[in-house]
Design a protein around this motif. Structure first.
Motif, PDB file in Angstrom:
ATOM      1  N   ALA A  33       0.838  -1.211   0.000  1.00 10.39           N
ATOM      2  CA  ALA A  33       0.000   0.000   0.000  1.00 10.39           C
ATOM      3  C   ALA A  33       0.872   1.260   0.000  1.00 10.39           C
ATOM      4  CB  ALA A  33      -0.934  -0.005   1.203  1.00 10.39           C
ATOM      5  N   LEU A  34       1.985   1.215   0.730  1.00 11.50           N
ATOM      6  CA  LEU A  34       2.874   2.387   0.757  1.00 11.50           C
ATOM      7  C   LEU A  34       3.534   2.589  -0.603  1.00 11.50           C
ATOM      8  CD1 LEU A  34       4.430   1.905   4.314  1.00 11.50           C
ATOM      9  CD2 LEU A  34       2.982   3.812   3.582  1.00 11.50           C
ATOM     10  N   ASP A  35       3.989   1.491  -1.208  1.00 12.14           N
ATOM     11  CA  ASP A  35       4.607   1.586  -2.545  1.00 12.14           C
ATOM     12  C   ASP A  35       3.630   2.170  -3.561  1.00 12.14           C
ATOM     13  OD1 ASP A  35       7.008   0.592  -1.756  1.00 12.14           O
ATOM     14  OD2 ASP A  35       6.640  -1.465  -2.449  1.00 12.14           O
ATOM     15  N   ASP A  36       2.379   1.724  -3.462  1.00 13.77           N
ATOM     16  CA  ASP A  36       1.372   2.153  -4.442  1.00 13.77           C
ATOM     17  C   ASP A  36       0.660   3.449  -4.037  1.00 13.77           C
ATOM     18  OD1 ASP A  36       2.042  -0.245  -5.506  1.00 13.77           O
ATOM     19  OD2 ASP A  36       0.146  -1.266  -5.069  1.00 13.77           O
ATOM     20  N   HIS A  37       1.048   4.018  -2.918  1.00 12.39           N
ATOM     21  CA  HIS A  37       0.321   5.179  -2.370  1.00 12.39           C
ATOM     22  C   HIS A  37      -1.172   4.882  -2.312  1.00 12.39           C
ATOM     23  CE1 HIS A  37       3.651   8.165  -2.197  1.00 12.39           C
ATOM     24  NE2 HIS A  37       4.183   7.230  -2.971  1.00 12.39           N
ATOM     25  N   ALA A  38      -1.478   3.705  -1.759  1.00 13.18           N
ATOM     26  CA  ALA A  38      -2.862   3.245  -1.767  1.00 13.18           C
ATOM     27  C   ALA A  38      -3.496   3.171  -0.375  1.00 13.18           C
ATOM     28  CB  ALA A  38      -2.939   1.870  -2.435  1.00 13.18           C
ATOM     29  N   LEU A  39      -2.821   3.755   0.621  1.00 13.28           N
ATOM     30  CA  LEU A  39      -3.479   3.801   1.933  1.00 13.28           C
ATOM     31  C   LEU A  39      -4.725   4.656   1.795  1.00 13.28           C
ATOM     32  CD1 LEU A  39      -0.586   4.465   4.475  1.00 13.28           C
ATOM     33  CD2 LEU A  39      -2.035   2.437   4.358  1.00 13.28           C
ATOM     34  N   GLU A  40      -5.759   4.306   2.543  1.00 12.97           N
ATOM     35  CA  GLU A  40      -6.965   5.132   2.512  1.00 12.97           C
ATOM     36  C   GLU A  40      -7.067   5.913   3.808  1.00 12.97           C
ATOM     37  OE1 GLU A  40     -10.565   3.126   1.158  1.00 12.97           O
ATOM     38  OE2 GLU A  40      -9.289   1.676   0.100  1.00 12.97           O
ATOM     39  N   VAL A  41      -7.616   7.105   3.720  1.00 16.60           N
ATOM     40  CA  VAL A  41      -7.894   7.884   4.922  1.00 16.60           C
ATOM     41  C   VAL A  41      -9.398   8.112   4.983  1.00 16.60           C
ATOM     42  CG1 VAL A  41      -7.474  10.026   6.184  1.00 16.60           C
ATOM     43  CG2 VAL A  41      -5.620   8.996   4.839  1.00 16.60           C
ATOM     44  N   PHE A  42      -9.992   7.720   6.098  1.00 17.40           N
ATOM     45  CA  PHE A  42     -11.401   8.008   6.344  1.00 17.40           C
ATOM     46  C   PHE A  42     -11.470   9.280   7.189  1.00 17.40           C
ATOM     47  CE2 PHE A  42     -13.842   3.730   5.773  1.00 17.40           C
ATOM     48  CZ  PHE A  42     -13.181   3.506   4.584  1.00 17.40           C
ATOM     49  N   TYR A  43     -12.585   9.971   7.093  1.00 18.04           N
ATOM     50  CA  TYR A  43     -12.736  11.216   7.837  1.00 18.04           C
ATOM     51  C   TYR A  43     -13.952  11.148   8.738  1.00 18.04           C
ATOM     52  CZ  TYR A  43      -9.173  12.814   4.655  1.00 18.04           C
ATOM     53  OH  TYR A  43      -7.991  12.915   3.967  1.00 18.04           O
ATOM     54  N   GLN A  44     -13.736  11.473  10.016  1.00 23.54           N
ATOM     55  CA  GLN A  44     -14.863  11.533  10.945  1.00 23.54           C
ATOM     56  C   GLN A  44     -15.132  12.999  11.287  1.00 23.54           C
ATOM     57  OE1 GLN A  44     -14.560   9.938  15.024  1.00 23.54           O
ATOM     58  NE2 GLN A  44     -16.653   9.153  14.777  1.00 23.54           N
ATOM     59  N   PRO A  45     -16.399  13.435  11.113  1.00 23.76           N
ATOM     60  CA  PRO A  45     -16.711  14.834  11.421  1.00 23.76           C
ATOM     61  C   PRO A  45     -16.633  15.130  12.917  1.00 23.76           C
ATOM     62  CG  PRO A  45     -18.721  13.605  10.977  1.00 23.76           C
ATOM     63  CD  PRO A  45     -17.574  12.684  10.665  1.00 23.76           C
ATOM     64  N   LYS A  46     -16.195  16.351  13.228  1.00 25.19           N
ATOM     65  CA  LYS A  46     -16.290  16.876  14.593  1.00 25.19           C
ATOM     66  C   LYS A  46     -17.377  17.944  14.550  1.00 25.19           C
ATOM     67  CE  LYS A  46     -11.282  16.431  15.258  1.00 25.19           C
ATOM     68  NZ  LYS A  46     -10.008  17.103  15.621  1.00 25.19           N
ATOM     69  N   HIS A  47     -18.209  17.964  15.565  1.00 23.56           N
ATOM     70  CA  HIS A  47     -19.340  18.897  15.563  1.00 23.56           C
ATOM     71  C   HIS A  47     -19.323  19.842  16.751  1.00 23.56           C
ATOM     72  CE1 HIS A  47     -21.830  17.135  12.303  1.00 23.56           C
ATOM     73  NE2 HIS A  47     -21.130  16.042  12.591  1.00 23.56           N
ATOM     74  N   ASN A  48     -19.886  21.020  16.533  1.00 18.64           N
ATOM     75  CA  ASN A  48     -20.213  21.904  17.634  1.00 18.64           C
ATOM     76  C   ASN A  48     -21.417  21.277  18.354  1.00 18.64           C
ATOM     77  OD1 ASN A  48     -21.809  24.009  18.979  1.00 18.64           O
ATOM     78  ND2 ASN A  48     -20.224  25.380  18.202  1.00 18.64           N
ATOM     79  N   LEU A  49     -21.298  21.030  19.650  1.00 19.38           N
ATOM     80  CA  LEU A  49     -22.346  20.290  20.364  1.00 19.38           C
ATOM     81  C   LEU A  49     -23.599  21.127  20.580  1.00 19.38           C
ATOM     82  CD1 LEU A  49     -20.344  18.296  23.086  1.00 19.38           C
ATOM     83  CD2 LEU A  49     -20.776  17.717  20.692  1.00 19.38           C
ATOM     84  N   ILE A  50     -23.465  22.434  20.467  1.00 18.31           N
ATOM     85  CA  ILE A  50     -24.628  23.294  20.705  1.00 18.31           C
ATOM     86  C   ILE A  50     -25.419  23.509  19.421  1.00 18.31           C
ATOM     87  CG2 ILE A  50     -25.384  25.589  21.481  1.00 18.31           C
ATOM     88  CD1 ILE A  50     -22.542  25.369  23.129  1.00 18.31           C
TER      89      ILE A  50
END
Ligand code: C2E
Ligand code: CA
Ligand code: CA
Ligand code: CA
Length: 278
Positions: A33-50
């Motif tokens: 995956a590193l050789d192929d630049h194929a790692l994936e990044v997932f994103y988790q939202p952060k929210h204002n609680l109010i």
């Protein structure tokens, strides 16, 4: 009749062999995956609680196995640290996160992105340059980058780590202390390092409604953050009741399955970033 002893021996050695095989399989797939630049990044939202508004995102790395299944970071980050692969891994994740935040900014949606940094990455004297290079490559304002570090990362080499973090903080990158409350001598770190954000560990959020002590700890962390002018982000919010309790105690921001699981980048963008009139 077979002896019990021999069966047991076979059982354990097979088990051990599986562990070793699995380790090699993961290492091989990580290298690929590193050789192929194929790692994936997932994103988790952060929210204002109010207000519920989007307040940022955390990038979380994923390794896709040959059979298409996803290998979670706890299964390969420790191995990456032992083998030194954490350095290219960290650079690739940082690169992807900066690229994503820059793309969102260009669509008119500035979203601050949090990137997890392993302890060993600080021992690389080029770390500051790595970060500034990534910002420059994507023309990303430093204010849209947050580095999430754990206490064990800070313990590595106090003075050197502080110097690096100070330089990053001086150019506008924010530093957050991850898993706060679970480590060793947290309180002295708060004065020594240029921190902007504390992340309340998921374990306290998980227990705070059933366990008065966990709730008291969350309450104390919230007061501490406020009096030290640190931002506070609660991790692992899974229920409305947890959200309400955190908000009532004065916590401003949080993330967790209640809002969303970490999402593949395309899904994060379609839900949270206005990519429509691109
Ligand atoms: P972390 O930084 O504490 O990240 C939070 C973890 O909690 C993530 O697990 C996330 O998916 C999970 N989570 C978020 N909300 C909830 C919730 O409501 N309930 C529950 N039960 N879990 C929730 P994940 O993605 O498996 O990552 C695990 C750890 O791996 C991270 O913990 C972080 O320490 C490490 N990690 C992830 N990505 C990277 C990376 O790019 N570099 C480095 N060095 N470490 C990483
Ligand atoms: Ca984190
Ligand atoms: Ca955490
Ligand atoms: Ca954690």
């Amino acid at each position: 009749a077979k002896s019990l002893g021999r069966d047991r021996f076979c059982y354990f050695s097979e088990e051990l062999q599986n562990v070793v095989d699995n380790r090699f399989a993961i290492e091989r797939q990580l290298k690929r995956a590193l050789d192929d630049h194929a790692l994936e990044v997932f994103y988790q939202p952060k929210h204002n609680l109010i207000t519920g508004a989007l307040a940022g995102a955390e990038g979380l790395v994923r390794l896709r196995a040959e059979d298409g299944t996803i290998i979670p970071p706890d299964n390969f980050i420790p191995l990456a640290e032992e083998t030194g692969l954490i350095h290219p891994l960290g650079e690739q994740v940082l690169d992807q996160c900066c690229a994503a935040a820059s793309r969102w900014l260009k669509q008119g949606s500035p979203v601050k992105v949090g990137v997890n940094i392993a302890a060993l990455q600080f021992s690389n004297s080029g770390f500051f340059d790595t970060v500034t290079r990534a910002l420059k490559k994507y023309d990303l304002p430093a204010e849209l980058l947050e580095l999430e570090v754990t206490e064990s990362a800070l313990m590595h080499d106090f003075d050197e780590t502080r110097n690096i973090l100070q330089k990053l903080s001086d150019i506008g990158v924010s530093i957050s202390l991850d898993d706060f409350g679970t480590g060793y001598s947290s309180l002295s770190y708060l004065r020594f390092f240029p921190l902007g954000v504390l992340k309340v560990d998921r374990s306290f959020v998980k227990d705070m409604l059933s366990d008065g002590q966990a709730r008291s700890i969350v309450d104390a962390i919230i007061h501490l953050a406020r009096s030290m002018h640190l931002e506070l982000v609660a991790e692992g919010i899974e229920t409305k009741a947890q959200l309400d309790a955190l908000r009532d105690l004065g916590c401003q921001e949080g993330q967790g399955y209640y809002y969303s699981k970490p999402l593949p980048v395309a899904e994060f963008e379609s839900r949270y970033v206005n990519m429509a009139d691109a």
